[in-house]
Design a protein around this motif. Sequence first.
Motif, PDB file in Angstrom:
ATOM      1  N   PHE A 219     -56.109  26.410 -11.585  1.00  0.00           N
ATOM      2  CA  PHE A 219     -56.181  24.955 -11.424  1.00  0.00           C
ATOM      3  C   PHE A 219     -56.330  24.671  -9.982  1.00  0.00           C
ATOM      4  CE2 PHE A 219     -54.424  20.812 -10.529  1.00  0.00           C
ATOM      5  CZ  PHE A 219     -54.669  19.740 -11.420  1.00  0.00           C
TER       6      PHE A 219
ATOM      7  N   ILE B  67     -57.525  21.904  -6.853  1.00  0.00           N
ATOM      8  CA  ILE B  67     -57.855  20.658  -6.504  1.00  0.00           C
ATOM      9  C   ILE B  67     -59.026  20.658  -5.253  1.00  0.00           C
ATOM     10  CG2 ILE B  67     -57.246  18.463  -5.886  1.00  0.00           C
ATOM     11  CD1 ILE B  67     -54.421  18.981  -7.181  1.00  0.00           C
TER      12      ILE B  67
ATOM     13  N   HIS C  77     -48.870  23.902 -15.379  1.00  0.00           N
ATOM     14  CA  HIS C  77     -50.034  24.428 -16.054  1.00  0.00           C
ATOM     15  C   HIS C  77     -49.701  25.440 -16.891  1.00  0.00           C
ATOM     16  CE1 HIS C  77     -50.740  23.537 -11.768  1.00  0.00           C
ATOM     17  NE2 HIS C  77     -51.984  22.868 -12.334  1.00  0.00           N
TER      18      HIS C  77
ATOM     19  N   TRP D 296     -48.123  18.343  -5.467  1.00  0.00           N
ATOM     20  CA  TRP D 296     -48.962  17.874  -4.601  1.00  0.00           C
ATOM     21  C   TRP D 296     -48.786  16.338  -4.436  1.00  0.00           C
ATOM     22  CZ3 TRP D 296     -51.870  20.555  -1.582  1.00  0.00           C
ATOM     23  CH2 TRP D 296     -53.117  20.010  -0.862  1.00  0.00           C
TER      24      TRP D 296
ATOM     25  N   TYR E 216     -52.978  23.990  -3.097  1.00  0.00           N
ATOM     26  CA  TYR E 216     -53.605  23.044  -4.045  1.00  0.00           C
ATOM     27  C   TYR E 216     -54.054  24.097  -5.152  1.00  0.00           C
ATOM     28  CZ  TYR E 216     -57.264  24.472  -0.770  1.00  0.00           C
ATOM     29  OH  TYR E 216     -58.261  25.473   0.181  1.00  0.00           O
TER      30      TYR E 216
ATOM     31  N   ASP F 166     -61.680  16.221  -7.731  1.00  0.00           N
ATOM     32  CA  ASP F 166     -62.141  16.983  -8.789  1.00  0.00           C
ATOM     33  C   ASP F 166     -61.004  18.053  -8.884  1.00  0.00           C
ATOM     34  OD1 ASP F 166     -64.579  16.009  -9.776  1.00  0.00           O
ATOM     35  OD2 ASP F 166     -65.104  16.390  -7.609  1.00  0.00           O
ATOM     36  N   PHE F 167     -60.686  18.737 -10.005  1.00  0.00           N
ATOM     37  CA  PHE F 167     -60.046  20.122 -10.159  1.00  0.00           C
ATOM     38  C   PHE F 167     -60.880  21.062 -11.008  1.00  0.00           C
ATOM     39  CE2 PHE F 167     -58.278  17.228 -13.418  1.00  0.00           C
ATOM     40  CZ  PHE F 167     -58.175  17.762 -14.547  1.00  0.00           C
TER      41      PHE F 167
ATOM     42  N   TRP G  19     -58.051  15.524  -0.097  1.00  0.00           N
ATOM     43  CA  TRP G  19     -57.441  15.100  -1.337  1.00  0.00           C
ATOM     44  C   TRP G  19     -55.882  15.082  -1.332  1.00  0.00           C
ATOM     45  CZ3 TRP G  19     -60.390  19.245  -0.459  1.00  0.00           C
ATOM     46  CH2 TRP G  19     -59.914  20.419  -0.066  1.00  0.00           C
TER      47      TRP G  19
END
Length: 165
Positions: free
Chosen positions: A93, A95, A83, A134, A120, A143-144, A43
């Motif tokens: 969070f 990823i 965040h 990132w 991440y 996705d996260f 990702w």
Amino acid sequence: MKPIKFSIPMLLVGLLVAAPALAHSQAHEGHHTQATIKEQKPWGIAGDAGEVGRTIEIRMTDQMRFTPDRLQVRQGETIRFVHHNDGKMLHEFVIGTRQTLDEHAAMMLRFPGMEHDEPYMAHVSPGQVGEMIWTFNRAGEFDFACLIAGHYQAGMVGTIHVLAE
């Protein structure tokens, strides 16, 4: 009362014991104090502050939701995520791909106090703000999620669509 005598070996042991604890507590606020190791993931890869093209603000709540929960970025884009934990409990969070998040969530259920600090991931205490940078250098659907035990299972997830160049 006798004064306490410190030796060089004692001081070194003290520093070695204290440093990881300090680094861990800072990492859980979403701040990386050490040089970030850039490891290519499916990702993307950790980004540099000088390469940030835009900032995306993410809100996390105790209703086990992210706002927004769907993101779209361009391949090659470096994003600064900010965040905001609007809740009263720790949120994170993370990823990844659906498979890596599923695997990590299962580990978190088995070992809820598991310590980790990857570029991440951002861990944000209640009422605090965390940040991560990132670079999405691979196109695809990623996705996260918040992988704290029970949060993922309650639906604290989102998607990132990375558009090909």
